[in-house]
Design an enzyme around this catalytic site. Structure first.
Site, PDB file in Angstrom:
ATOM      1  N   SER A 140       4.095  -2.155  10.210  1.00 36.94           N
ATOM      2  CA  SER A 140       5.533  -1.937  10.178  1.00 36.94           C
ATOM      3  C   SER A 140       6.084  -3.537   9.754  1.00 36.94           C
ATOM      4  CB  SER A 140       6.013  -1.929  11.855  1.00 36.94           C
ATOM      5  OG  SER A 140       5.665  -0.525  12.136  1.00 36.94           O
ATOM      6  N   GLU A 158      -4.914  -5.197  10.965  1.00 40.87           N
ATOM      7  CA  GLU A 158      -3.989  -3.991  11.010  1.00 40.87           C
ATOM      8  C   GLU A 158      -3.988  -3.086  12.416  1.00 40.87           C
ATOM      9  OE1 GLU A 158      -2.033  -2.969   7.020  1.00 40.87           O
ATOM     10  OE2 GLU A 158      -3.795  -1.282   7.566  1.00 40.87           O
ATOM     11  N   GLY A 173       3.277  -1.084   4.330  1.00 43.21           N
ATOM     12  CA  GLY A 173       3.194   0.526   3.816  1.00 43.21           C
ATOM     13  C   GLY A 173       4.481   0.933   3.606  1.00 43.21           C
ATOM     14  N   GLY A 174       5.229   1.438   4.390  1.00 45.77           N
ATOM     15  CA  GLY A 174       6.481   1.930   4.146  1.00 45.77           C
ATOM     16  C   GLY A 174       7.481   1.295   3.358  1.00 45.77           C
ATOM     17  N   GLY A 224       3.083   2.193  10.732  1.00 45.23           N
ATOM     18  CA  GLY A 224       4.052   3.306  10.526  1.00 45.23           C
ATOM     19  C   GLY A 224       4.816   3.677  11.712  1.00 45.23           C
ATOM     20  N   HIS A 228      -9.427   1.013   5.570  1.00 42.51           N
ATOM     21  CA  HIS A 228      -8.072   0.981   6.021  1.00 42.51           C
ATOM     22  C   HIS A 228      -8.237   1.942   7.225  1.00 42.51           C
ATOM     23  CE1 HIS A 228      -4.012   2.543   6.743  1.00 42.51           C
ATOM     24  NE2 HIS A 228      -3.641   1.174   6.064  1.00 42.51           N
ATOM     25  N   ASN A 287       0.854  -1.056  -0.221  1.00 45.54           N
ATOM     26  CA  ASN A 287      -0.047   0.123  -0.042  1.00 45.54           C
ATOM     27  C   ASN A 287       0.890   1.277   0.144  1.00 45.54           C
ATOM     28  OD1 ASN A 287      -1.762   1.988   0.389  1.00 45.54           O
ATOM     29  ND2 ASN A 287      -2.208   1.283   2.553  1.00 45.54           N
ATOM     30  N   TRP A 288       0.858   1.809  -0.984  1.00 48.18           N
ATOM     31  CA  TRP A 288       1.686   3.121  -1.355  1.00 48.18           C
ATOM     32  C   TRP A 288       1.416   4.208  -0.585  1.00 48.18           C
ATOM     33  CZ3 TRP A 288       3.233   3.002  -7.040  1.00 48.18           C
ATOM     34  CH2 TRP A 288       3.900   1.752  -7.369  1.00 48.18           C
ATOM     35  N   LYS A 289       0.057   4.500  -0.214  1.00 48.47           N
ATOM     36  CA  LYS A 289      -0.666   5.420   0.387  1.00 48.47           C
ATOM     37  C   LYS A 289      -0.529   6.714  -0.431  1.00 48.47           C
ATOM     38  CE  LYS A 289      -0.188   3.240   4.712  1.00 48.47           C
ATOM     39  NZ  LYS A 289      -0.057   3.274   6.308  1.00 48.47           N
ATOM     40  N   GLU A 308      -6.574   4.476   8.295  1.00 48.27           N
ATOM     41  CA  GLU A 308      -6.399   5.885   8.028  1.00 48.27           C
ATOM     42  C   GLU A 308      -8.030   6.458   7.388  1.00 48.27           C
ATOM     43  OE1 GLU A 308      -2.861   5.421   5.797  1.00 48.27           O
ATOM     44  OE2 GLU A 308      -2.035   4.917   7.816  1.00 48.27           O
TER      45      GLU A 308
HETATM   46  O1  G3H Z   1      -1.611  -0.413   4.653  1.00 51.53           O
HETATM   47  C1  G3H Z   1      -0.351  -0.772   5.218  1.00 51.53           C
HETATM   48  C2  G3H Z   1      -0.417  -0.352   6.790  1.00 51.53           C
HETATM   49  O2  G3H Z   1      -1.047   0.826   7.039  1.00 51.53           O
HETATM   50  C3  G3H Z   1       0.990  -0.572   7.313  1.00 51.53           C
HETATM   51  O3  G3H Z   1       1.737   0.448   7.108  1.00 51.53           O
HETATM   52  O4  G3H Z   1       3.847  -0.985   7.220  1.00 51.53           O
HETATM   53  O5  G3H Z   1       4.238   1.342   7.080  1.00 51.53           O
HETATM   54  O6  G3H Z   1       3.308   0.155   9.005  1.00 51.53           O
HETATM   55  P1  G3H Z   1       3.237   0.098   7.476  1.00 51.53           P
END
Ligand code: G3H
Length: 255
Positions: free
Chosen positions: A218, A172, A239-240, A178, A100, A10-12, A102
């Site tokens: 994470s 999650e 994510g990151g 994050g 999600h 997920n690139w957000k 967010e």
């Molecule tokens: O969609 C992905 C998640 O929100 C995890 O993000 O891997 O940066 O903690 P993260």
């Protein structure tokens, strides 16, 4: 039933449509075709990148798929800023993330909205990745299982067993997103295992045995191996670490 792991990046809200091409090519270069026999890999870029991702995936005949970070619950009409399931299907998307944390936190989406979006995704042949997860206060009070099952029921209620069979669930924990504070493998297993038991109640044992339940929060190449080794964790929503081509490819190869 054996479940093929899924790693979803997920690139957000990162990368423009040109940078997207670069990252997809980097991932594909670092991840030889043989790995796709044992793991499904998908990238989830911003909407504005989907067309260029489609072009590179189709043009280079890549084995990875792509999806969207959200989908409208509506089919078409006066919904400024929304993107419909049919638009995403037309772009060749495979997945749509719904609920999600967010979106739930920053955009006030509740379980009813998440359910409506999951239905819209299914209607247009997309696989919804339905996200649930507890905040730190719930975790510290020890109520994580109960809380996640409540969210799961709210986000899937009324779907037929056949539709539930098509869904991916992503657990999650909000406190792990994050933050670099990844859940322990047993923490992830506790909730993912409970999700599978609940899926059996909502659909059937057979359906529950086939649904992929992902962990997110994470995840990196350093911890993905021990997390997906848990019996009810079938991959990760990343994510990151999905924004770095080599790191993401390594993570997929380990999963
Ligand atoms: O969609 C992905 C998640 O929100 C995890 O993000 O891997 O940066 O903690 P993260």
């Amino acid at each position: 039933m054996s479940r093929k792991p899924l790693i979803a990046g997920n690139w957000k809200m990162n990368l423009n449509h040109l940078e997207a091409i670069g990252l997809v090519q980097k991932i594909a270069f670092a991840l030889p075709a043989k790995y796709f026999d044992k793991v499904d890999v998908t990238v989830i870029p911003p909407f504005t990148d989907l067309r260029s991702v489609q072009t590179v995936v189709e043009g280079d005949k890549l084995l990875l798929t792509y999806g969207a970070q959200d989908v409208s619950q509506h089919d078409s009409g006066a919904y400024t800023g929304e993107i419909s399931g049919s638009m995403l299907a037309k772009l060749g998307a495979t997945y749509a993330v719904v609920g999600h944390s967010e979106r739930r936190t920053l955009h006030g989406e509740d379980d009813a909205t998440v359910l409506a979006k999951a239905k819209a995704a299914l209607k247009h042949g997309l696989t919804p990745i339905v996200c649930i997860g507890e905040g730190l206060d719930i975790r510290e009070a020890g109520n994580q299982v109960e809380y996640n099952l409540e969210q799961l029921r709210g986000s899937l209620q009324g779907l037929s067993a056949a539709d539930i069979a098509k869904v991916v669930v992503a657990y999650e924990p909000v406190w792990a997103i994050g933050t670099g504070r990844v859940a322990t493998p047993s923490d992830a297993q506790e909730v993912c295992g409970a999700i599978r038991v609940e899926l059996a109640k909502l659909a059937s044992d057979e359906v529950a045995a086939g649904v992929r339940v992902l962990y997110g929060g994470s995840v990196s190449s350093k911890n993905v191996g021990e997390i997906v080794a848990e019996p009810d964790v079938d991959g990760a929503l990343v994510g990151g670490a999905s924004l770095k081509g080599e790191e993401f490819a390594t993570l997929c190869a380990i999963a």
